[in-house]
Design a protein around this motif. Structure first.
Motif, mmCIF file in Angstrom:
data_model
loop_
_atom_site.group_PDB
_atom_site.id
_atom_site.type_symbol
_atom_site.label_atom_id
_atom_site.label_comp_id
_atom_site.label_asym_id
_atom_site.label_seq_id
_atom_site.Cartn_x
_atom_site.Cartn_y
_atom_site.Cartn_z
ATOM 1 N N THR A 154 -84.831 37.152 -37.055
ATOM 2 C CA THR A 154 -85.252 36.218 -38.089
ATOM 3 C C THR A 154 -86.420 36.804 -38.868
ATOM 4 O OG1 THR A 154 -86.837 35.079 -36.638
ATOM 5 C CG2 THR A 154 -84.569 34.229 -36.691
ATOM 6 N N TRP A 155 -86.638 36.227 -40.056
ATOM 7 C CA TRP A 155 -87.814 36.593 -40.852
ATOM 8 C C TRP A 155 -88.205 35.390 -41.684
ATOM 9 C CZ3 TRP A 155 -89.743 36.801 -45.755
ATOM 10 C CH2 TRP A 155 -90.898 37.582 -45.949
ATOM 11 N N LEU A 156 -89.488 35.025 -41.646
ATOM 12 C CA LEU A 156 -90.009 33.922 -42.433
ATOM 13 C C LEU A 156 -91.230 34.400 -43.202
ATOM 14 C CD1 LEU A 156 -88.922 32.640 -39.525
ATOM 15 C CD2 LEU A 156 -89.722 30.529 -40.564
ATOM 16 N N GLY A 157 -91.295 34.062 -44.479
ATOM 17 C CA GLY A 157 -92.441 34.469 -45.274
ATOM 18 C C GLY A 157 -92.192 34.312 -46.753
ATOM 19 N N PRO A 158 -93.034 34.935 -47.573
ATOM 20 C CA PRO A 158 -92.924 34.798 -49.027
ATOM 21 C C PRO A 158 -91.601 35.350 -49.547
ATOM 22 C CG PRO A 158 -95.040 35.755 -48.385
ATOM 23 C CD PRO A 158 -94.189 35.752 -47.162
ATOM 24 N N ALA A 159 -91.129 34.769 -50.644
ATOM 25 C CA ALA A 159 -89.909 35.264 -51.283
ATOM 26 C C ALA A 159 -90.203 36.593 -51.979
ATOM 27 C CB ALA A 159 -89.399 34.245 -52.288
ATOM 28 N N VAL A 173 -87.690 29.474 -55.745
ATOM 29 C CA VAL A 173 -87.901 29.813 -54.331
ATOM 30 C C VAL A 173 -89.237 30.530 -54.179
ATOM 31 C CG1 VAL A 173 -87.067 31.142 -52.370
ATOM 32 C CG2 VAL A 173 -85.443 29.929 -53.841
ATOM 33 N N ALA A 174 -90.120 29.955 -53.376
ATOM 34 C CA ALA A 174 -91.432 30.562 -53.137
ATOM 35 C C ALA A 174 -91.540 31.209 -51.766
ATOM 36 C CB ALA A 174 -92.534 29.518 -53.305
ATOM 37 N N SER A 175 -90.763 30.725 -50.788
ATOM 38 C CA SER A 175 -90.761 31.317 -49.451
ATOM 39 C C SER A 175 -89.359 31.198 -48.870
ATOM 40 C CB SER A 175 -91.782 30.635 -48.531
ATOM 41 O OG SER A 175 -91.517 29.250 -48.423
ATOM 42 N N VAL A 176 -89.053 32.066 -47.906
ATOM 43 C CA VAL A 176 -87.682 32.129 -47.394
ATOM 44 C C VAL A 176 -87.670 32.240 -45.880
ATOM 45 C CG1 VAL A 176 -86.765 33.196 -49.491
ATOM 46 C CG2 VAL A 176 -87.606 34.649 -47.642
ATOM 47 N N ALA A 177 -86.545 31.798 -45.304
ATOM 48 C CA ALA A 177 -86.241 32.017 -43.889
ATOM 49 C C ALA A 177 -84.894 32.713 -43.819
ATOM 50 C CB ALA A 177 -86.197 30.692 -43.136
ATOM 51 N N LEU A 178 -84.837 33.846 -43.151
ATOM 52 C CA LEU A 178 -83.607 34.622 -42.999
ATOM 53 C C LEU A 178 -83.238 34.676 -41.522
ATOM 54 C CD1 LEU A 178 -84.538 37.671 -45.316
ATOM 55 C CD2 LEU A 178 -83.469 35.503 -45.972
ATOM 56 N N VAL A 179 -81.958 34.454 -41.236
ATOM 57 C CA VAL A 179 -81.484 34.453 -39.852
ATOM 58 C C VAL A 179 -80.251 35.353 -39.763
ATOM 59 C CG1 VAL A 179 -80.721 33.056 -37.902
ATOM 60 C CG2 VAL A 179 -82.277 32.065 -39.602
ATOM 61 N N ALA A 194 -74.249 39.781 -41.011
ATOM 62 C CA ALA A 194 -74.399 38.765 -42.047
ATOM 63 C C ALA A 194 -75.720 38.047 -41.828
ATOM 64 C CB ALA A 194 -73.230 37.776 -42.005
ATOM 65 N N LEU A 195 -76.076 37.188 -42.759
ATOM 66 C CA LEU A 195 -77.284 36.390 -42.583
ATOM 67 C C LEU A 195 -77.177 35.084 -43.356
ATOM 68 C CD1 LEU A 195 -79.197 36.543 -45.360
ATOM 69 C CD2 LEU A 195 -79.733 38.803 -44.453
ATOM 70 N N VAL A 196 -77.949 34.114 -42.895
ATOM 71 C CA VAL A 196 -78.140 32.847 -43.603
ATOM 72 C C VAL A 196 -79.557 32.859 -44.163
ATOM 73 C CG1 VAL A 196 -78.392 30.353 -43.342
ATOM 74 C CG2 VAL A 196 -76.475 31.511 -42.272
ATOM 75 N N ALA A 197 -79.685 32.463 -45.424
ATOM 76 C CA ALA A 197 -80.992 32.447 -46.077
ATOM 77 C C ALA A 197 -81.307 31.037 -46.562
ATOM 78 C CB ALA A 197 -81.013 33.423 -47.252
ATOM 79 N N CYS A 212 -88.544 29.085 -35.711
ATOM 80 C CA CYS A 212 -87.323 29.192 -36.524
ATOM 81 C C CYS A 212 -86.123 28.601 -35.789
ATOM 82 C CB CYS A 212 -87.082 30.662 -36.867
ATOM 83 S SG CYS A 212 -85.950 30.937 -38.265
ATOM 84 N N GLU A 213 -86.381 27.736 -34.823
ATOM 85 C CA GLU A 213 -85.297 27.267 -33.963
ATOM 86 C C GLU A 213 -84.234 26.473 -34.730
ATOM 87 O OE1 GLU A 213 -88.476 26.925 -33.341
ATOM 88 O OE2 GLU A 213 -88.850 28.090 -31.519
ATOM 89 N N LEU A 214 -84.662 25.558 -35.607
ATOM 90 C CA LEU A 214 -83.702 24.722 -36.305
ATOM 91 C C LEU A 214 -82.871 25.538 -37.301
ATOM 92 C CD1 LEU A 214 -85.797 21.474 -36.916
ATOM 93 C CD2 LEU A 214 -84.243 22.026 -35.045
#
Length: 233
Positions: A154-159, A173-179, A194-197, A212-214
């Motif tokens: 996972t990665w969470l932070g600024p876009a 979009v100002a910030s993103v979560a990638l899984v 693949a990934l979900v953003a 980032c569990e949810l």
């Protein structure tokens, strides 16, 4: 009271607490007789040689109780927010389970992100070579490792502009979560990265110190649903 009225004391020197304390110990009645001073410091005299510290102690207890109440309110607010987010995640999962195709899955995920979590957008991306479903984003080989690292999940932070996953919604979009996901879309083919953003309109919507569990749970749902249908080459 004159604390400097002793021969050995330099009147030009400032007072210090040890000197004041020694003087009060030597002249306790002076303090006891000054009722206005006692009241100013939160003490209450009861007869000669008796001082009630109840007011001062009660003030300290009330301050501690207020701090504990504030902490409890903050914990309760966080708990309510977490419960609401979990509830919305469960409802979003039911929405995703109703999907009838890859494109419908992507549409439902985006709608859930906006309608249930207040996000700007959500997208599903799949690495080439191989077919990419309509409504999904295509990534060049190695694209997932590029964003998440070779072993990152996972990665969470600024876009960042080069992400290019949210189409016209990217400006909001100002910030993103990638899984990360691994999809087996062809029984005879390899597993494809693949990934979900998820994109948030708030700069602090996703930060590295968040859990980032949810988001990961929704990605697992997408992963299982996506393998139900074949991908046209």
């Amino acid at each position: 009271m004159d604390l400097s009225a002793t021969p050995e004391t330099d009147v030009d020197q400032p007072l210090h607490w040890p000197r004041v304390r020694d003087w009060l110990q030597a002249h306790p009645q002076t303090l006891l007789d000054d009722r206005s001073l006692l009241e100013e410091v939160g003490l209450r005299p009861h007869g000669r040689n008796v001082v009630d510290f109840g007011v001062a102690a009660l003030t300290r207890i009330e301050a501690v109780a207020e701090r504990e109440a504030d902490a409890r309110r903050q914990i309760e607010a966080v708990a309510r927010a977490n419960f609401a987010a979990q509830t919305q995640t469960h409802v979003a999962t039911l929405d995703l389970l109703e999907a009838r195709s890859h494109s419908d899955l992507a549409r439902r995920l985006d709608a859930a992100a906006q309608g249930r979590f207040g996000l700007t957008s959500a997208a599903i991306a799949l690495e080439k070579p191989g077919g990419v479903p309509f409504g999904w984003r295509a990534l060049e080989a190695g694209g997932v490792d590029r964003w998440l690292g070779e072993h990152g999940l996972t990665w969470l932070g600024p876009a960042f502009p080069e992400l290019e996953l949210f189409g016209p919604a990217a400006e909001g979009v100002a910030s993103v979560a990638l899984v990360r996901m691994s999809l087996n879309l062809d029984p005879d083919g390899p597993v494809r990265p693949a990934l979900v953003a998820f994109g948030s309109p708030e700069p602090e919507g996703f930060t590295p110190n968040m859990g980032c569990e949810l988001a990961a749970f929704l990605a697992r749902v997408v992963e299982r649903m996506a393998e139900r249908w074949p991908v046209l080459q």
